[in-house]
Every structure is written in structure tokens, then in C-alpha cells.
Design an enzyme around this catalytic site. Structure first.
Site, PDB file in Angstrom:
ATOM      1  N   ASP A  35     -23.619  -5.447 -88.912  1.00  0.00           N
ATOM      2  CA  ASP A  35     -23.132  -6.220 -87.969  1.00  0.00           C
ATOM      3  C   ASP A  35     -21.995  -5.569 -86.830  1.00  0.00           C
ATOM      4  O   ASP A  35     -21.510  -4.493 -87.602  1.00  0.00           O
ATOM      5  CB  ASP A  35     -22.891  -7.606 -88.631  1.00  0.00           C
ATOM      6  CG  ASP A  35     -22.507  -8.298 -87.441  1.00  0.00           C
ATOM      7  OD1 ASP A  35     -22.359  -8.865 -86.284  1.00  0.00           O
ATOM      8  OD2 ASP A  35     -21.294  -9.512 -87.611  1.00  0.00           O
ATOM      9  N   ASP A  58     -24.786 -13.545 -80.944  1.00  0.00           N
ATOM     10  CA  ASP A  58     -24.286 -14.518 -81.200  1.00  0.00           C
ATOM     11  C   ASP A  58     -24.584 -15.857 -79.805  1.00  0.00           C
ATOM     12  O   ASP A  58     -23.629 -15.850 -78.603  1.00  0.00           O
ATOM     13  CB  ASP A  58     -22.954 -14.584 -80.637  1.00  0.00           C
ATOM     14  CG  ASP A  58     -22.141 -13.624 -82.277  1.00  0.00           C
ATOM     15  OD1 ASP A  58     -22.637 -13.362 -82.900  1.00  0.00           O
ATOM     16  OD2 ASP A  58     -20.861 -13.503 -82.819  1.00  0.00           O
ATOM     17  N   GLU A  77     -20.945  -2.349 -82.564  1.00  0.00           N
ATOM     18  CA  GLU A  77     -20.755  -1.867 -80.893  1.00  0.00           C
ATOM     19  C   GLU A  77     -19.775  -1.100 -80.841  1.00  0.00           C
ATOM     20  O   GLU A  77     -20.000  -0.361 -79.427  1.00  0.00           O
ATOM     21  CB  GLU A  77     -20.423  -3.692 -79.809  1.00  0.00           C
ATOM     22  CG  GLU A  77     -21.621  -4.372 -79.735  1.00  0.00           C
ATOM     23  CD  GLU A  77     -21.623  -5.012 -81.012  1.00  0.00           C
ATOM     24  OE1 GLU A  77     -22.726  -5.870 -81.563  1.00  0.00           O
ATOM     25  OE2 GLU A  77     -20.635  -5.231 -81.808  1.00  0.00           O
TER      26      GLU A  77
END
Length: 537
Positions: free
Chosen positions: A92, A208, A95
Site C-alpha cells: 500500500d 480508496d 504511489e
């Protein structure tokens, strides 16, 4: 935790944990000390280790371009697996996500858009605010907002500006290789950040989302887009991640999400619980649709095989999709081009979910073909048309396309238990009383399986009757422990069978549902890795 994971493993279940790439820069913390000693962290423009802020607080980030980073990451995963033998990793915040805007200053500039000075930048422009700006943060914000400074430097003097979108891919490669090397079997990696090519190393969840009806709908084109990107193992957070879901929304989302390639109910910390058992109605819905999903695991597994292998087994298909838009199968039907509220699983199963609050019906388009209700085998009109289908709260509309054969197994509570149950075939005949399908089987976890079976099924008709054939290629020893084929259900049978033969011998254990034109052949007792011929007339 070891006791807990051990119980899961004893029950044939698996445990996957979340990890983030941010490494706490605390002296005495081995992951920091080792990475610092090996020089594998991303540097700022001045050659110092870039420091951001994520869940551990002040953090550094591995540079997976660095030749030593693979071994560093593998060693850290190995130490973790020694503590807790998890089965996969959910990567997770890659990015890269950062709580600061670029490097964190003394005030932890969480909310300030920072545009860096140019004092040591020699690239001729400010990478954080380039002359050709994008619509960042919904407006022309600097590119380092909530991520790294774009003038950070990777190994080989590669600017973060040029490498930013590759971080999730490189982390997935490192994570997948480490797990496969350490566990000596297939890994499971699920990544939030991906790039073309990621599908060879990781699956993806779409991040999300929100617990609302718009994002329930948006999950379908999101899933289909990632099939085009070559990342077939994909899904959205079922029932929504951000916000409070409702009983109705969660029930409808469980129905849809049961057919995502990657199916998981998940929400943010602090939100109301949304496990299916929170509501009796959602629990009942989930038992039904997850039972269908588990029964379809052989079909999904075959589709993943076809998506993963360069193979001519399916008639020349290379790099197929698991789920697909209708126009993939009906490219000459212009009515399918804009459809993004229905989708196909493989070429044979049409999913038409309810995506609107309060709705008890759904408008579904059926391209020109034979279509059958999945649950009953009842035939629909064969010409391309839209139809209003009844869709009470406890029902999702599923239809089988004539001309396809879907392999299934009797469902159980786990995938491991399901693999031990008998197989059955759903044969949907087209207007010419023909159909075809495939089944791939192996041991489910070997990196380079040699014990594998690929079966091509076909049904054809002539004036004397209809014959279902199974032709086996790539036969391995997997059949020694594989359950038998117990039943064949045939949709669209033109006339009630009066006699049948199995491998040339008379067979009498069949019945016919005249209201839906469905023939069922039971107690077959056929070894899955053996060819057979079933004929009826």
C-alpha cells in the site's frame, strides 16, 4: 499471531498482511540501519536520504532501481516471515504516498504546497512545477503535494520526475520475487499503485473508494479497464472504503463484488463495521453469491490460465481477459460499445447487477445469441434487445451464453475444501445445438507446474443426437487426487432425451426439465483428466 495464523493454515486458509514502503528512520531499527548501510534509499537533490512522513512517522523510501535493493527487500521480508509465516503481501501507499508535500520540514508541512528553490537543480526546470503542468490535486498544484519531491534522485541519477509512476511496479517486482524465492511457490501480491507490466507480478485493488452508489457503478469500468492494462486480478473495496455504507448498498455490492476477479470487503479504520454478518439480509445474500463464486472457481482459474499463458489451447487466444465488456465478444453490435453497467466473466457468463438505490429491477441488454437464466436454464429471446429483469434485494441477474461450457465444483467454505468436491459442467447450447469450453487444472501453487491438465469440451448435434466430448491435453498426474466429474447440466435441449450413452455404454441416470428444456446427467463418476463421450437422443 503465530497461533492465529497456524489455525488458519490448519483450516486451509491463508493470511495476507499490509505493508508500506516507508521505513522509519530510527537508528537501531534494522530495516533502517541495513538500508542506510547499503545505500538503497531514495536521495534528495543534495544527495542526502529523502525523509518524508507516513504511518511510522519520519520515513525513508527504498529505491528499487538500486541493484542492492532486491536483496535488501528480500532480506527484510525473510526476517518478517521468520516471525510470522504469512502467505502474501498487500503493498500500500506506494504511489509514493507522503503525509508531507515533498521533504518534511521542521513543521511537518502537511498542508502547505511547497515549491522548491532551484539552488542545486541543474536540469533546467523545476520538476515540482514544470512548464507543462498537469491538473494536480484538482488544480495546478505542485507535483510534490503528498508525495516525494520530483527532484529526488534514484540510482543512476534518474529523477523522481521521470520515475514516479514506476515505483509501484518496481516494488511489486521486488516483493513478488522475494516471496517466490523464499516460499518456493506462487506468491500473492496486491498493489495499490501499478503500471503497464504490473500484472505479471501483482494484482490490484482500485484504492480508496467511497461507500456510495456512484462508486458501486464506477467499480465496473475500473475493473474492465485493468483487464485492458494486463492486470486481470483486480477488484474494488466491496461496500466502500470511505464513509458509512448501508444495508442495501452493502448487499448490492456483495452481489456485484462476488464476481470481481479480486473480491474483498474492506473499509477504513473508524468506519462502522460492514462485514456481511452485520445484517441478516446481507449475510444471506453473501452466502448465495459467494457460493456461486466458489462453484465457479474452476472457470475463473481457467480464465486466469488463459490470461497468463501464451497459449493456443483455446484456439489462438493469447493474453485473454478474465472479465470483459460486452463489445469484446460482440464487436459488430454497436449497442454494446457504451455498456458499462453489465460485464462478462469469460465469454460465457453475463452479470447484470443493480446499481441504483431502491431499484428492484434492472435494464439489461442481450446481444444476439442464445441466453439462459443461470439459475434455472430458462431461455431468453435470441435477438439483440434490452429487457427489464426483476431484481429483488436478494437476487443478482446472471445469464449463460449459448455456445459456452462452464466447469464448476460444488462450493465449500474455503477454496481448499472446494477443490476436494465433485465437478460438474454447465453446457449451454446455441441455436445450432453446439457449445465449447475449457478447463485447466494444476496443483494450485507450484511455480513451474508439470502436473497439469487442459481439457477442451465440445458439444455438437446431428440427426441422430447430441454428443458432448472431452479431449484431454497436457495430461499430468493431477488426476490422482482430483475429484470426479459427477454431473452435466445441459441448457437449451431441443427435445426430451429418451436414451443416452456414456463412452459407448448405455446410461440411464438422467432427467429432463420440460419447463426450461434442461437435461441433467448425474452420478457420472468420470475421472476429470480422462476424455469421455456423452451422447443423448
Amino acid at each position: 499471531m503465530n497461533t492465529f495464523v497456524g489455525k488458519l493454515h490448519d483450516n486451509g486458509q491463508h493470511y495476507v498482511v499490509i505493508i508500506d514502503p516507508g521505513i522509519a528512520n530510527q537508528d537501531g531499527y534494522p530495516a533502517w540501519d541495513d538500508g542506510k548501510q547499503k545505500g538503497v534509499f531514495i536521495k534528495d537533490k543534495n544527495g542526502n536520504i529523502f525523509i518524508g512522513k507516513v504511518w511510522p512517522g519520519s520515513t525513508a523510501f527504498p529505491d528499487f532501481f538500486h541493484p542492492a535493493a532486491m536483496d535488501y527487500w528480500k532480506n527484510e521480508i525473510a526476517k518478517f516471515l521468520d516471525l510470522l509465516p504469512v502467505d502474501g503481501l498487500w503493498i500500500d501507499m506506494n504511489e509514493i504516498s507522503n503525509f508531507c508535500n515533498g521533504a518534511c520540514d521542521d513543521d511537518d508541512n502537511d498542508a502547505t504546497v511547497k515549491k522548491l528553490s532551484m539552488q542545486n537543480v541543474t536540469v533546467g526546470f523545476d520538476p515540482n512545477s514544470p512548464p507543462y503542468s498537469i491538473h494536480n490535486q484538482g488544480g495546478g498544484a505542485a507535483l510534490n503535494v503528498k508525495t516525494l519531491d520530483m527532484d529526488c534522485v534514484h540510482y543512476g541519477n534518474v529523477l523522481e520526475y521521470n520515475a514516479h509512476n514506476l515505483f509501484g511496479l518496481t516494488e511489486a517486482i521486488a516483493t513478488n520475487r522475494a516471496l517466490e524465492s523464499l516460499q518456493k511457490k506462487r506468491s500473492l501480491v496486491i498493489s495499490r499503485s501499478t503500471f503497464p507490466g504490473s500484472g505479471s507480478h501483482t494484482g490490484h485493488w482500485t484504492g480508496d473508494n467511497h461507500a456510495n452508489w456512484d462508486d458501486l457503478y464506477n467499480s465496473i469500468p475500473g475493473m474492465l479497464n485493468f483487464q485492458l492494462f494486463g492486470i486481470p486480478l483486480v477488484g474494488s473495496d466491496i461496500c466502500g472504503f470511505i464513509g458509512s455504507t448501508t444495508e442495501e448498498l452493502c448487499g448490492r455490492w456483495m452481489q456485484l463484488g462476488a464476481f470481481y476477479p479480486f473480491s474483498r470487503n474492506h473499509n477504513v479504520k473508524g468506519a462502522p463495521s460492514q462485514e456481511p454478518y452485520v445484517w441478516d439480509s446481507v449475510a444471506a445474500i453473501s452466502r448465495t453469491v459467494l457460493g456461486i463464486r466458489y462453484s465457479l472457481l474452476p472457470y475463473y482459474y481457467t480464465l486466469f490460465h488463459l490470461a497468463n499463458k501464451n497459449t493456443s489451447e483455446s484456439g489462438g487466444v493469447v493474453g485473454a481477459t478474465v472479465t470483459r465488456p460486452l463489445f469484446f465478444e460482440f464487436p459488430t453490435d454497436a449497442n454494446t460499445f457504451a455498456i458499462d453497467k453489465q460485464f462478462l466473466v469469460g465469454d460465457g457468463l453475463l452479470v447484470s447487477p443493480v446499481l441504483t438505490q431502491g431499484a428492484t429491477s434492472v435494464e439489461a441488454y442481450f446481444p444476439s445469441a442464445s441466453w439462459y437464466d443461470y439459475y434455472t436454464g430458462h431461455a431468453l429471446a435470441q435477438n439483440g434487445s434490452s429487457t427489464t429483469l426483476s431484481a429483488p434485494r436478494d437476487h443478482i441477474n446472471l445469464h449463460v451464453r449459448g455456445g459456452t461450457i462452464i466447469p464448476r465444483q460444488s462450493p465449500a467454505l474455503t477454496t481448499a475444501a472446494t477443490r476436494k468436491n465433485p465437478f460438474n459442467l454447465l453446457v449451454a447450447l446455441d441455436a445450432k445445438q453446439m457449445s465449447r469450453g475449457f478447463l485447466y487444472m494444476d496443483d494450485g501453487e507450484s511455480l513451474h507446474s508439470t502436473d497439469e491438465v487442459f481439457i477442451a469440451y465440445s458439444a455438437s448435434s446431428n440427426s441422430t443426437g447430441t454428443t458432448l466430448l472431452a479431449i484431454v491435453t497436457n495430461k499430468g498426474s493431477v488426476d490422482d487426487t482430483t475429484p470426479n466429474l459427477d454431473e452435466v447440466s445441459v441448457y437449451g435441449v431441443a427435445k426430451a432425451p429418451t436414451k443416452a450413452t456414456l463412452n459407448g455404454n448405455a446410461f440411464t441416470n438422467f432427467k429432463f426439465d420440460s419447463s426450461n428444456n434442461v437435461a441433467t446427467f448425474s452420478s457420472l463418476g468420470l475421472a476429470m483428466a480422462s476424455g469421455f463421450s456423452l451422447t443423448w437422443s
